[in-house]
Design a protein around this motif. Sequence first.
Motif, PDB file in Angstrom:
ATOM      1  N   THR A 141      43.475  32.904  -4.292  1.00 43.10           N
ATOM      2  CA  THR A 141      42.379  33.270  -3.396  1.00 43.10           C
ATOM      3  C   THR A 141      42.560  34.642  -2.767  1.00 43.10           C
ATOM      4  OG1 THR A 141      41.865  30.967  -2.886  1.00 43.10           O
ATOM      5  CG2 THR A 141      41.188  32.621  -1.272  1.00 43.10           C
ATOM      6  N   THR A 142      43.714  34.876  -2.187  1.00 46.21           N
ATOM      7  CA  THR A 142      43.949  36.136  -1.470  1.00 46.21           C
ATOM      8  C   THR A 142      44.849  37.078  -2.265  1.00 46.21           C
ATOM      9  OG1 THR A 142      43.702  34.987   0.649  1.00 46.21           O
ATOM     10  CG2 THR A 142      44.749  37.143   0.697  1.00 46.21           C
ATOM     11  N   ALA A 143      46.093  36.693  -2.489  1.00 47.33           N
ATOM     12  CA  ALA A 143      47.058  37.597  -3.119  1.00 47.33           C
ATOM     13  C   ALA A 143      46.683  37.926  -4.556  1.00 47.33           C
ATOM     14  CB  ALA A 143      48.459  36.984  -3.069  1.00 47.33           C
ATOM     15  N   GLY A 144      46.393  36.909  -5.346  1.00 43.95           N
ATOM     16  CA  GLY A 144      46.093  37.156  -6.754  1.00 43.95           C
ATOM     17  C   GLY A 144      44.860  38.016  -6.943  1.00 43.95           C
ATOM     18  N   LEU A 145      43.779  37.666  -6.255  1.00 42.88           N
ATOM     19  CA  LEU A 145      42.528  38.416  -6.428  1.00 42.88           C
ATOM     20  C   LEU A 145      42.650  39.840  -5.894  1.00 42.88           C
ATOM     21  CD1 LEU A 145      39.643  38.475  -7.401  1.00 42.88           C
ATOM     22  CD2 LEU A 145      38.927  37.476  -5.210  1.00 42.88           C
ATOM     23  N   THR A 146      43.419  40.022  -4.825  1.00 46.73           N
ATOM     24  CA  THR A 146      43.634  41.382  -4.305  1.00 46.73           C
ATOM     25  C   THR A 146      44.297  42.265  -5.355  1.00 46.73           C
ATOM     26  OG1 THR A 146      43.810  40.606  -2.016  1.00 46.73           O
ATOM     27  CG2 THR A 146      44.803  42.731  -2.527  1.00 46.73           C
ATOM     28  N   ALA A 147      45.337  41.756  -6.003  1.00 44.04           N
ATOM     29  CA  ALA A 147      46.020  42.536  -7.038  1.00 44.04           C
ATOM     30  C   ALA A 147      45.095  42.809  -8.217  1.00 44.04           C
ATOM     31  CB  ALA A 147      47.271  41.790  -7.503  1.00 44.04           C
ATOM     32  N   TRP A 148      44.323  41.808  -8.614  1.00 40.15           N
ATOM     33  CA  TRP A 148      43.387  41.959  -9.735  1.00 40.15           C
ATOM     34  C   TRP A 148      42.338  43.033  -9.435  1.00 40.15           C
ATOM     35  CZ3 TRP A 148      42.617  40.729 -14.693  1.00 40.15           C
ATOM     36  CH2 TRP A 148      41.312  40.768 -15.207  1.00 40.15           C
ATOM     37  N   ALA A 150      42.514  45.465  -7.213  1.00 38.95           N
ATOM     38  CA  ALA A 150      43.141  46.775  -7.060  1.00 38.95           C
ATOM     39  C   ALA A 150      43.385  47.439  -8.408  1.00 38.95           C
ATOM     40  CB  ALA A 150      44.447  46.648  -6.291  1.00 38.95           C
ATOM     41  N   LEU A 151      43.917  46.688  -9.354  1.00 36.33           N
ATOM     42  CA  LEU A 151      44.310  47.270 -10.633  1.00 36.33           C
ATOM     43  C   LEU A 151      43.182  47.315 -11.657  1.00 36.33           C
ATOM     44  CD1 LEU A 151      47.870  45.741 -11.139  1.00 36.33           C
ATOM     45  CD2 LEU A 151      47.309  48.125 -10.623  1.00 36.33           C
ATOM     46  N   VAL A 152      42.443  46.229 -11.776  1.00 31.72           N
ATOM     47  CA  VAL A 152      41.482  46.106 -12.878  1.00 31.72           C
ATOM     48  C   VAL A 152      40.070  46.503 -12.461  1.00 31.72           C
ATOM     49  CG1 VAL A 152      40.492  44.520 -14.571  1.00 31.72           C
ATOM     50  CG2 VAL A 152      42.900  44.314 -13.931  1.00 31.72           C
ATOM     51  N   VAL A 153      39.591  45.947 -11.358  1.00 38.15           N
ATOM     52  CA  VAL A 153      38.213  46.226 -10.937  1.00 38.15           C
ATOM     53  C   VAL A 153      38.088  47.660 -10.431  1.00 38.15           C
ATOM     54  CG1 VAL A 153      36.315  45.525  -9.439  1.00 38.15           C
ATOM     55  CG2 VAL A 153      37.848  43.793 -10.390  1.00 38.15           C
ATOM     56  N   ASN A 154      38.913  48.029  -9.450  1.00 38.45           N
ATOM     57  CA  ASN A 154      38.829  49.376  -8.888  1.00 38.45           C
ATOM     58  C   ASN A 154      39.620  50.399  -9.694  1.00 38.45           C
ATOM     59  OD1 ASN A 154      37.374  48.190  -6.849  1.00 38.45           O
ATOM     60  ND2 ASN A 154      38.944  48.402  -5.282  1.00 38.45           N
ATOM     61  N   GLY A 155      40.795  49.995 -10.173  1.00 33.10           N
ATOM     62  CA  GLY A 155      41.682  50.951 -10.831  1.00 33.10           C
ATOM     63  C   GLY A 155      41.413  51.184 -12.298  1.00 33.10           C
ATOM     64  N   MET A 289      36.090  34.643 -10.433  1.00 35.13           N
ATOM     65  CA  MET A 289      35.794  33.927 -11.666  1.00 35.13           C
ATOM     66  C   MET A 289      36.291  34.705 -12.886  1.00 35.13           C
ATOM     67  SD  MET A 289      31.955  32.689 -10.541  1.00 35.13           S
ATOM     68  CE  MET A 289      31.534  31.914 -12.096  1.00 35.13           C
ATOM     69  N   GLU A 290      36.129  36.026 -12.858  1.00 41.06           N
ATOM     70  CA  GLU A 290      36.612  36.859 -13.960  1.00 41.06           C
ATOM     71  C   GLU A 290      38.143  36.848 -14.013  1.00 41.06           C
ATOM     72  OE1 GLU A 290      34.771  40.547 -12.964  1.00 41.06           O
ATOM     73  OE2 GLU A 290      32.836  40.005 -13.865  1.00 41.06           O
ATOM     74  N   PHE A 291      38.775  36.825 -12.845  1.00 39.53           N
ATOM     75  CA  PHE A 291      40.235  36.766 -12.784  1.00 39.53           C
ATOM     76  C   PHE A 291      40.745  35.455 -13.375  1.00 39.53           C
ATOM     77  CE2 PHE A 291      44.073  36.261  -9.761  1.00 39.53           C
ATOM     78  CZ  PHE A 291      44.929  36.856 -10.674  1.00 39.53           C
ATOM     79  N   VAL A 292      40.077  34.359 -13.062  1.00 39.43           N
ATOM     80  CA  VAL A 292      40.483  33.065 -13.612  1.00 39.43           C
ATOM     81  C   VAL A 292      40.397  33.074 -15.133  1.00 39.43           C
ATOM     82  CG1 VAL A 292      39.844  30.618 -13.782  1.00 39.43           C
ATOM     83  CG2 VAL A 292      39.950  31.733 -11.538  1.00 39.43           C
ATOM     84  N   ARG A 293      39.346  33.667 -15.691  1.00 35.26           N
ATOM     85  CA  ARG A 293      39.230  33.767 -17.156  1.00 35.26           C
ATOM     86  C   ARG A 293      40.371  34.590 -17.736  1.00 35.26           C
ATOM     87  NH1 ARG A 293      33.599  34.222 -16.107  1.00 35.26           N
ATOM     88  NH2 ARG A 293      33.658  36.485 -16.344  1.00 35.26           N
ATOM     89  N   ALA A 294      40.724  35.675 -17.056  1.00 36.84           N
ATOM     90  CA  ALA A 294      41.823  36.517 -17.524  1.00 36.84           C
ATOM     91  C   ALA A 294      43.151  35.764 -17.473  1.00 36.84           C
ATOM     92  CB  ALA A 294      41.903  37.794 -16.687  1.00 36.84           C
ATOM     93  N   ILE A 295      43.360  35.011 -16.410  1.00 38.93           N
ATOM     94  CA  ILE A 295      44.588  34.212 -16.282  1.00 38.93           C
ATOM     95  C   ILE A 295      44.749  33.287 -17.477  1.00 38.93           C
ATOM     96  CG2 ILE A 295      45.549  32.235 -15.010  1.00 38.93           C
ATOM     97  CD1 ILE A 295      44.586  33.655 -12.445  1.00 38.93           C
ATOM     98  N   GLU A 296      43.658  32.626 -17.851  1.00 36.38           N
ATOM     99  CA  GLU A 296      43.729  31.694 -18.969  1.00 36.38           C
ATOM    100  C   GLU A 296      43.974  32.417 -20.284  1.00 36.38           C
ATOM    101  OE1 GLU A 296      40.877  28.216 -17.037  1.00 36.38           O
ATOM    102  OE2 GLU A 296      40.029  29.602 -18.511  1.00 36.38           O
ATOM    103  N   ALA A 297      43.510  33.661 -20.384  1.00 38.22           N
ATOM    104  CA  ALA A 297      43.707  34.422 -21.620  1.00 38.22           C
ATOM    105  C   ALA A 297      45.127  34.960 -21.750  1.00 38.22           C
ATOM    106  CB  ALA A 297      42.706  35.581 -21.689  1.00 38.22           C
TER     107      ALA A 297
END
Length: 333
Positions: A141-148, A150-155, A289-297
Amino acid sequence: MKAIELHAPGGLDHLRLVDRPDPGAPGAGQIRVRLHASSLNYHDYGVVTGSAPSADRRIPMSDGAGIIEAVGDGVTQFKPGDRVVSCFFPTWLDGPPTVSDFSSVPGDGVDGYAREVAVCSEHAFTLAPRDYTHEQAATLTTAGLTAWRALVVNGKLKAGDVVLVLGTGGVSIFALQIARAMGATVIVTSSSDQKLERARSLGADITINYRQTPDWGKRVYEMCGGADHVIEVGGPGTLPQSIAAVRVNGHIALIGVLTGKAGDVPTAFLMAKQARLQGLIVGSRREQMEFVRAIEAIKLVPVVDRSFDLPQIADAFRMQESNAHFGKICLSF
């Protein structure tokens, strides 16, 4: 139902295990979730210690994971038995940021998930990754999505980039794992050689003990011409070093304020680097939701240092404030 309340004026000695009335059946557009886990974040610590004041008898904890017991009329996204995880901003569903405060955040502006049952809008949760335990799901919810974000969406992280991660807390370890899975080179800093060894076991390419190398920003720049992305969790005390470490036209994700809320910024140096300094707070429901899909991949498995029972919530936060943990600390109930 069992719940934890934070009584005024706040502080770990003012956390109380109480019985509250069952919230009942979900209404239209709502879901009823039997919660089984939460995870600790720096934001939660600010609430429970009183440095981020909240309402008297607030139920803390922004992260929650569990199983849907019932759905209300009109709910089409979920069904009973689905394993779900909460959203940090339940009203920010998609698109650019729409919030700049914590008035809608569970465990702060509204009651959070240190309780056995929650009835809320279906938009307050997403599906959890397949095969995750409740504790693992609660770290997203907080830590995982923040990292995602920061790196993938914004970065716009890509293979071959260099990522500098400050420390070994929840956001930082998620950033290390995401970056390695996507083909980046990762540099990790810490004051603990033991933690740096654990970071290398997770795939960190380079580790720096910042107590032994106080000018670590210059060291990063000398080694690789600067980092493409810096996961900046320290705030004013570490930002000058992060600016020294970032490459020309690089990206600094300003995530944390562990060293304070304000301070001097070497603006001329930042300007000369032509780097992008972007603040962020977690992310939207769509991004989760996009992060969850990536986790599974990519088969990402969160690092959970230790789990505590719900009545031991104060002990869990004492472990957090000691900075003895590596990755995430969870509550299990």
